[in-house]
Design a protein around this motif. Structure first.
Motif, mmCIF file in Angstrom:
data_model
loop_
_atom_site.group_PDB
_atom_site.id
_atom_site.type_symbol
_atom_site.label_atom_id
_atom_site.label_comp_id
_atom_site.label_asym_id
_atom_site.label_seq_id
_atom_site.Cartn_x
_atom_site.Cartn_y
_atom_site.Cartn_z
ATOM 1 N N SER A 59 0.796 -1.215 0.000
ATOM 2 C CA SER A 59 0.000 0.000 0.000
ATOM 3 C C SER A 59 0.835 1.275 0.000
ATOM 4 O O SER A 59 0.327 2.342 -0.276
ATOM 5 N N SER A 60 2.108 1.195 0.328
ATOM 6 C CA SER A 60 2.929 2.402 0.336
ATOM 7 C C SER A 60 3.201 2.849 -1.105
ATOM 8 O O SER A 60 3.427 2.034 -1.992
ATOM 9 N N PRO A 61 3.163 4.143 -1.325
ATOM 10 C CA PRO A 61 3.351 4.651 -2.687
ATOM 11 C C PRO A 61 4.806 4.566 -3.124
ATOM 12 O O PRO A 61 5.713 4.543 -2.305
ATOM 13 N N GLY A 62 4.998 4.544 -4.419
ATOM 14 C CA GLY A 62 6.335 4.559 -4.968
ATOM 15 C C GLY A 62 6.872 5.974 -4.997
ATOM 16 O O GLY A 62 6.164 6.935 -4.646
ATOM 17 N N PRO A 63 8.103 6.169 -5.404
ATOM 18 C CA PRO A 63 8.699 7.500 -5.388
ATOM 19 C C PRO A 63 8.033 8.473 -6.360
ATOM 20 O O PRO A 63 8.097 9.664 -6.176
ATOM 21 N N GLU A 64 7.353 7.970 -7.389
ATOM 22 C CA GLU A 64 6.747 8.853 -8.374
ATOM 23 C C GLU A 64 5.313 9.241 -8.019
ATOM 24 O O GLU A 64 4.704 10.033 -8.701
ATOM 25 N N LYS A 65 4.742 8.720 -6.941
ATOM 26 C CA LYS A 65 3.357 8.994 -6.587
ATOM 27 C C LYS A 65 3.267 10.156 -5.606
ATOM 28 O O LYS A 65 4.140 10.339 -4.767
ATOM 29 N N VAL A 66 2.191 10.929 -5.751
ATOM 30 C CA VAL A 66 1.952 12.054 -4.854
ATOM 31 C C VAL A 66 0.552 11.943 -4.274
ATOM 32 O O VAL A 66 -0.356 11.390 -4.897
ATOM 33 N N TRP A 67 0.370 12.463 -3.084
ATOM 34 C CA TRP A 67 -0.914 12.403 -2.395
ATOM 35 C C TRP A 67 -1.808 13.547 -2.883
ATOM 36 O O TRP A 67 -1.411 14.699 -2.952
ATOM 37 N N SER A 68 -3.035 13.207 -3.232
ATOM 38 C CA SER A 68 -4.004 14.204 -3.657
ATOM 39 C C SER A 68 -4.956 14.487 -2.501
ATOM 40 O O SER A 68 -5.731 13.609 -2.111
ATOM 41 N N GLU A 69 -4.911 15.711 -1.963
ATOM 42 C CA GLU A 69 -5.811 16.077 -0.873
ATOM 43 C C GLU A 69 -7.260 16.129 -1.366
ATOM 44 O O GLU A 69 -8.179 15.790 -0.635
ATOM 45 N N GLU A 70 -7.431 16.516 -2.588
ATOM 46 C CA GLU A 70 -8.771 16.644 -3.146
ATOM 47 C C GLU A 70 -9.454 15.277 -3.262
ATOM 48 O O GLU A 70 -10.616 15.112 -2.920
ATOM 49 N N HIS A 71 -8.734 14.277 -3.738
ATOM 50 C CA HIS A 71 -9.314 12.961 -3.963
ATOM 51 C C HIS A 71 -9.046 11.976 -2.824
ATOM 52 O O HIS A 71 -9.618 10.889 -2.794
ATOM 53 N N GLN A 72 -8.130 12.333 -1.943
ATOM 54 C CA GLN A 72 -7.773 11.516 -0.784
ATOM 55 C C GLN A 72 -7.204 10.137 -1.175
ATOM 56 O O GLN A 72 -7.547 9.123 -0.610
ATOM 57 N N HIS A 73 -6.364 10.136 -2.187
ATOM 58 C CA HIS A 73 -5.635 8.921 -2.565
ATOM 59 C C HIS A 73 -4.375 9.305 -3.336
ATOM 60 O O HIS A 73 -4.171 10.473 -3.665
ATOM 61 N N TRP A 74 -3.526 8.308 -3.604
ATOM 62 C CA TRP A 74 -2.247 8.549 -4.287
ATOM 63 C C TRP A 74 -2.437 8.600 -5.784
ATOM 64 O O TRP A 74 -3.215 7.855 -6.361
ATOM 65 N N HIS A 75 -1.721 9.490 -6.450
ATOM 66 C CA HIS A 75 -1.716 9.591 -7.914
ATOM 67 C C HIS A 75 -0.324 9.306 -8.410
ATOM 68 O O HIS A 75 0.645 9.597 -7.821
#
Length: 75
Positions: A59-75
């Motif tokens: 479940s941990s994101p990779g180095p290229e993923k960022v957290w979206s506060e608007e959608h509440q998930h990783w992009h």
């Protein structure tokens, strides 16, 4: 009954056992051992690949993923 090396081969070839089927018997044992070891190596390699693939989907994101506060998930 044990077959002696110098007795006639039971396959009916007329040769001595040591010059006929004795080599075939020992070669077959070695080839089965090699095939068994190869099969075991393939199975172990497959398990290692599967384990590594499972670990990469944590479940941990990779180095290229960022957290979206608007959608509440990783992009």
């Amino acid at each position: 009954m044990k077959i002696g090396r110098n007795t006639l081969c039971p396959c009916g070839s007329g040769k001595k056992y040591k010059n006929c089927c004795l080599d075939k018997k020992s070669t077959a044992g070695r080839s089965q051992l090699v095939l068994g070891a190869l099969f075991a190596a393939i199975i172990v390699g497959g398990l290692i690949v599967a384990f590594n693939a499972f670990r990469s989907h944590e479940s941990s994101p990779g180095p290229e993923k960022v957290w979206s506060e608007e959608h509440q998930h990783w992009h």
